[in-house]
Design a protein around this motif. Structure first.
Motif, PDB file in Angstrom:
ATOM      1  N   CYS A 156     -65.466  42.420 -46.104  1.00 30.91           N
ATOM      2  CA  CYS A 156     -64.731  41.348 -46.499  1.00 30.91           C
ATOM      3  C   CYS A 156     -63.401  40.965 -46.084  1.00 30.91           C
ATOM      4  O   CYS A 156     -62.757  42.004 -45.749  1.00 30.91           O
ATOM      5  CB  CYS A 156     -64.897  41.108 -48.143  1.00 30.91           C
ATOM      6  SG  CYS A 156     -63.932  42.676 -48.949  1.00 30.91           S
ATOM      7  N   SER A 192     -61.911  34.133 -50.040  1.00 29.21           N
ATOM      8  CA  SER A 192     -62.492  35.648 -49.411  1.00 29.21           C
ATOM      9  C   SER A 192     -63.786  35.307 -48.955  1.00 29.21           C
ATOM     10  O   SER A 192     -64.394  34.204 -49.267  1.00 29.21           O
ATOM     11  CB  SER A 192     -62.377  36.871 -50.217  1.00 29.21           C
ATOM     12  OG  SER A 192     -62.838  36.759 -51.325  1.00 29.21           O
ATOM     13  N   SER A 229     -67.523  37.377 -47.511  1.00 24.45           N
ATOM     14  CA  SER A 229     -68.028  38.891 -47.203  1.00 24.45           C
ATOM     15  C   SER A 229     -69.336  38.491 -46.363  1.00 24.45           C
ATOM     16  O   SER A 229     -70.231  37.580 -46.655  1.00 24.45           O
ATOM     17  CB  SER A 229     -68.676  39.474 -48.703  1.00 24.45           C
ATOM     18  OG  SER A 229     -69.735  38.866 -49.196  1.00 24.45           O
TER      19      SER A 229
END
Length: 246
Positions: free
Chosen positions: A200, A219, A221
């Motif tokens: 991530c 974020s 991932s």
């Protein structure tokens, strides 16, 4: 005798947590067992929880009730995320091919607030809810890097630094060095630190709203093997999303 005061409140919350963790409705008998109380106590607590809308009683047992979406909306309102966060997450997902996340720190707690990962995707390790692995996740490191040293020490003292994979950072000194790099680069990366199969990347977002104690992060991932094939493209897409350019 029925429990009173804090014990009664704790058991009521345990019942809600048990229903939330279940894949479907849960019987009162099963809830009593999960909460560690008698069936009569469970019914005593389930009554007001149902009346207030935190739970509903169905033919197959108890399920989450209509009051919870209202709480979630209020939670989002108080965090004051960037406008159009849901749309931004969707655009980031399309740009990277990975799952996107909005995460926030407030009052000593880090929460994964929203994600593009489907609720049925049980294989994804970054589910919405309280995050206790900030030392091992990119969104966690992006947030910790923005905290004061005192707030960071308090968070780590409460949650610890468990070794989740061979790559997990487990010493305070090593984490501080990592957070220095995060602040310098403006980007946090976790390659298999929380889960060996996933990588991530995270960035802290500018302050929003009136709550200056809250810190927000964006974020993404992806499977670790996918990240190794195109790290620059994923980094660029995340930076552009954080800047509002996608």
């Amino acid at each position: 005798m029925q429990p009173t005061g804090p014990q009664s409140l704790d058991r009521a919350l345990a019942l809600v947590d048990a229903v939330a963790a279940a894949p479907g409705p849960v019987s009162a008998k099963a809830l009593a067992r999960l909460a560690g109380c008698s069936l009569s106590t469970a019914y005593h607590l389930l009554g007001p929880l149902t009346e207030r809308g935190y739970l509903v009683r169905t033919a197959r047992g108890y399920a989450l009730g209509p009051a919870l979406p209202r709480l979630h909306r209020s939670f989002l309102h108080q965090l004051a995320p960037a406008p159009g966060m849901a749309d931004l997450l969707a655009r980031l997902r399309r740009a990277t091919g990975g799952e996107a996340y909005y995460t926030a720190y407030r009052g000593g707690v880090i929460t994964v607030v929203d994600t593009t990962a489907p609720v049925t995707d049980t294989g994804n390790p970054f589910a919405p809810g309280r995050e206790t692995r900030a030392h091992a996740t990119a969104h966690g490191k992006a947030l910790l890097a923005r905290l004061t040293p005192k707030a960071r020490r308090r968070y780590l003292a409460e949650h610890g630094m468990a070794r989740l994979t061979p790559a997990t950072i487990t010493s305070a000194e090593a984490l501080e060095a990592e957070l220095l790099r995060v602040r310098a680069a403006g980007l946090a990366v976790s390659v298999g630190e929380a889960d060996p199969a996933w990588t991530c990347l995270g960035v802290a977002l500018p302050p929003a709203g009136e709550d200056r104690d809250a810190v927000h992060a964006l974020s993404v991932s992806v499977p670790t093997e996918e990240f190794r094939r195109r790290p620059d493209a994923i980094r660029t897409a995340l930076a552009e999303a954080a800047a509002g350019r996608i």
